[in-house]
Scaffold this active site. Structure first.
Site, PDB file in Angstrom:
ATOM      1  N   GLU A  33       0.822  -1.216   0.000  1.00 37.78           N
ATOM      2  CA  GLU A  33       0.000   0.000   0.000  1.00 37.78           C
ATOM      3  C   GLU A  33       0.854   1.264   0.000  1.00 37.78           C
ATOM      4  O   GLU A  33       0.523   2.240  -0.662  1.00 37.78           O
ATOM      5  CB  GLU A  33      -0.961   0.006   1.193  1.00 37.78           C
ATOM      6  CG  GLU A  33      -2.004  -1.115   1.183  1.00 37.78           C
ATOM      7  CD  GLU A  33      -2.934  -1.058  -0.022  1.00 37.78           C
ATOM      8  OE1 GLU A  33      -2.940  -0.049  -0.757  1.00 37.78           O
ATOM      9  OE2 GLU A  33      -3.664  -2.044  -0.241  1.00 37.78           O
ATOM     10  N   TYR A 116      -6.635   6.401   3.606  1.00 30.65           N
ATOM     11  CA  TYR A 116      -6.688   5.319   2.626  1.00 30.65           C
ATOM     12  C   TYR A 116      -5.984   4.062   3.140  1.00 30.65           C
ATOM     13  O   TYR A 116      -6.554   2.968   3.162  1.00 30.65           O
ATOM     14  CB  TYR A 116      -6.074   5.744   1.269  1.00 30.65           C
ATOM     15  CG  TYR A 116      -5.820   4.528   0.433  1.00 30.65           C
ATOM     16  CD1 TYR A 116      -6.859   3.917  -0.260  1.00 30.65           C
ATOM     17  CD2 TYR A 116      -4.576   3.898   0.458  1.00 30.65           C
ATOM     18  CE1 TYR A 116      -6.662   2.736  -0.950  1.00 30.65           C
ATOM     19  CE2 TYR A 116      -4.368   2.716  -0.224  1.00 30.65           C
ATOM     20  CZ  TYR A 116      -5.405   2.142  -0.927  1.00 30.65           C
ATOM     21  OH  TYR A 116      -5.229   0.963  -1.576  1.00 30.65           O
ATOM     22  N   ASP A 134      -9.698   5.816  -2.859  1.00 30.13           N
ATOM     23  CA  ASP A 134      -8.553   6.233  -3.656  1.00 30.13           C
ATOM     24  C   ASP A 134      -9.069   6.827  -4.968  1.00 30.13           C
ATOM     25  O   ASP A 134     -10.272   7.059  -5.119  1.00 30.13           O
ATOM     26  CB  ASP A 134      -7.621   5.041  -3.912  1.00 30.13           C
ATOM     27  CG  ASP A 134      -8.220   4.059  -4.899  1.00 30.13           C
ATOM     28  OD1 ASP A 134      -9.469   4.033  -5.024  1.00 30.13           O
ATOM     29  OD2 ASP A 134      -7.467   3.336  -5.569  1.00 30.13           O
ATOM     30  N   CYS A 198     -19.137  -3.435 -18.114  1.00 32.19           N
ATOM     31  CA  CYS A 198     -19.151  -3.110 -16.692  1.00 32.19           C
ATOM     32  C   CYS A 198     -20.344  -3.773 -15.999  1.00 32.19           C
ATOM     33  O   CYS A 198     -21.472  -3.697 -16.491  1.00 32.19           O
ATOM     34  CB  CYS A 198     -19.213  -1.605 -16.492  1.00 32.19           C
ATOM     35  SG  CYS A 198     -19.310  -1.114 -14.752  1.00 32.19           S
TER      36      CYS A 198
END
Length: 362
Positions: A33, A116, A134, A198
């Site tokens: 991360e 985050y 994010d 999608c």
DNA sequence: AATTCGGGGCA
DNA sequence: TGCCCAGAATT
């Protein structure tokens, strides 16, 4: 099916195969991360493997020197991430007995861990329901809800965060978060999103209205300043090997705690003798009657950062044999091999490569 | 709320 | 060129 179940079904069939997903060790999640903050996965991947190879656990990282960590981070940018990574490794090793705190609030206290990363760790490593927000998630939700207000404003950011935390699957928070990010990265892309494939295309407001390419809206415009850097490659020979002079950047500026060649920054392109005699190193050379005037300019690079445009000029200044006076503070004479191992701005690393043969042939 | 911190990839 | 990237810290 609702939003979350459609998303998770899509994720199970289409998720990216990423090395940090093979483990739920907090250390590995954390490392990935931090590396991936403001960094594309393709760019961060090699660094992830390199770090894990050299520092297999948090104790190994805590035992390292900051110089070693910055050296390994060379080229990734945003070097405060590396400094904070190292700082927090020591913090956890010493104060937390080598174990990460397992909740959002305590994670947030650690250096380099913001909203985050705290949410990512809490959800992926500890199965706590905190939504990661994010760039990907912001884009997905702004489009899904048809938000045409600027997403970089606090009020809108909070709206998106609230929405994400309502949608999150409390049973599978880590999977939900990663699914959102994968969807944003591979389907709901910034440029031309692939809405036709999608899983959320039926109900996506932006898609239905045909405005998916103008969302997300952002207001902030970055203003850049221009800077002029003059770097001096000062080198000598001590009868045995070549030495060059390094300078460590210790100010609060770009590239903090990285190593470079002695630098003079000027307000414009020109470099005057007047400026040179104010520099501790150059002044000493001039006093010793060593020619240092810009006939030695050998290279010029333009280098673009987010908030700065750099013009970098490099000067090659050979010095007499055995001439390597001591300078105070951040300056040190080192061999080429030692210089190679120091963490440097990519600009400096690229330049010095030109002189590899020169230095390696004694 | 605005600014600053890198570097690379891509239209 | 301009924009974006699994953001955070400081002003």
């Amino acid at each position: 099916m609702n939003f979350t179940s459609r998303l998770l079904k899509w994720y199970n069939e289409n998720k990216r195969d990423l090395p940090w997903r093979e483990s739920r060790e907090p250390y590995k999640i954390w490392l990935s991360e931090i590396i991936l903050q403001q960094t594309r996965i393709v760019q961060g991947l090699a660094y992830y493997h390199r770090f894990l190879d050299k520092f297999p656990d948090i104790q190994a990282l805590a035992d390292a020197s900051e110089d070693d960590v910055l050296s390994l981070w060379q080229g990734l940018g945003y070097y405060s991430r590396a400094r904070n990574l190292h700082y927090t490794a020591r913090e956890i090793a010493e104060r937390y007995g080598g174990k990460f705190p397992d909740n959002y609030k305590d994670l947030l206290e650690l250096k380099g861990i913001g909203p985050y990363t705290a949410a990512a760790l809490a959800s992926i490593a500890f199965n706590k329901p905190h939504a990661t927000i994010d760039g990907n998630v912001t884009r997905v939700l702004a489009r899904y809800f048809g938000i045409t207000d600027p997403v970089n404003e606090t009020k809108i950011k909070n709206q998106i965060s609230e929405a994400a935390n309502e949608l999150i699957d409390p049973q599978l928070p880590g999977m939900f978060n990663q699914a959102m990010m994968d969807l944003g990265a591979t389907i709901c892309k910034p440029g031309k999103p692939s809405c036709n494939i999608c899983p959320l295309n039926n109900e996506c407001v932006a898609r239905v209205k045909g405005i998916e390419e103008i969302i997300p809206v952002k207001t902030s415009k970055v203003k850049q300043r221009e800077r002029f850097f003059h770097f001096f490659l000062l080198h000598t020979h001590n009868g045995n090997e070549r030495l060059l002079l390094t300078e460590k950047r210790e100010q609060n500026d770009i590239w903090k705690n990285l190593y470079q060649l002695p630098l003079i920054e000027t307000p414009g392109v020109e470099l005057t003798k007047k400026v040179m005699i104010q520099h501790p190193v150059l002044d000493r050379l001039i006093s010793d009657n060593i020619p240092v005037i810009p006939e030695g300019r050998v290279q010029h690079y333009s280098h673009v950062l987010t908030h700065q445009r750099l013009q970098a000029f490099f000067y090659n200044i050979p010095l007499p044999s055995d001439y390597y006076p001591n300078f105070d503070g951040a300056y040190n004479w080192v061999t080429f091999g030692a210089f190679q191992k120091l963490g440097k701005p990519i600009l400096i690393a690229r330049f010095i490569e030109i002189f590899r043969d020169f230095f390696e042939n004694k």
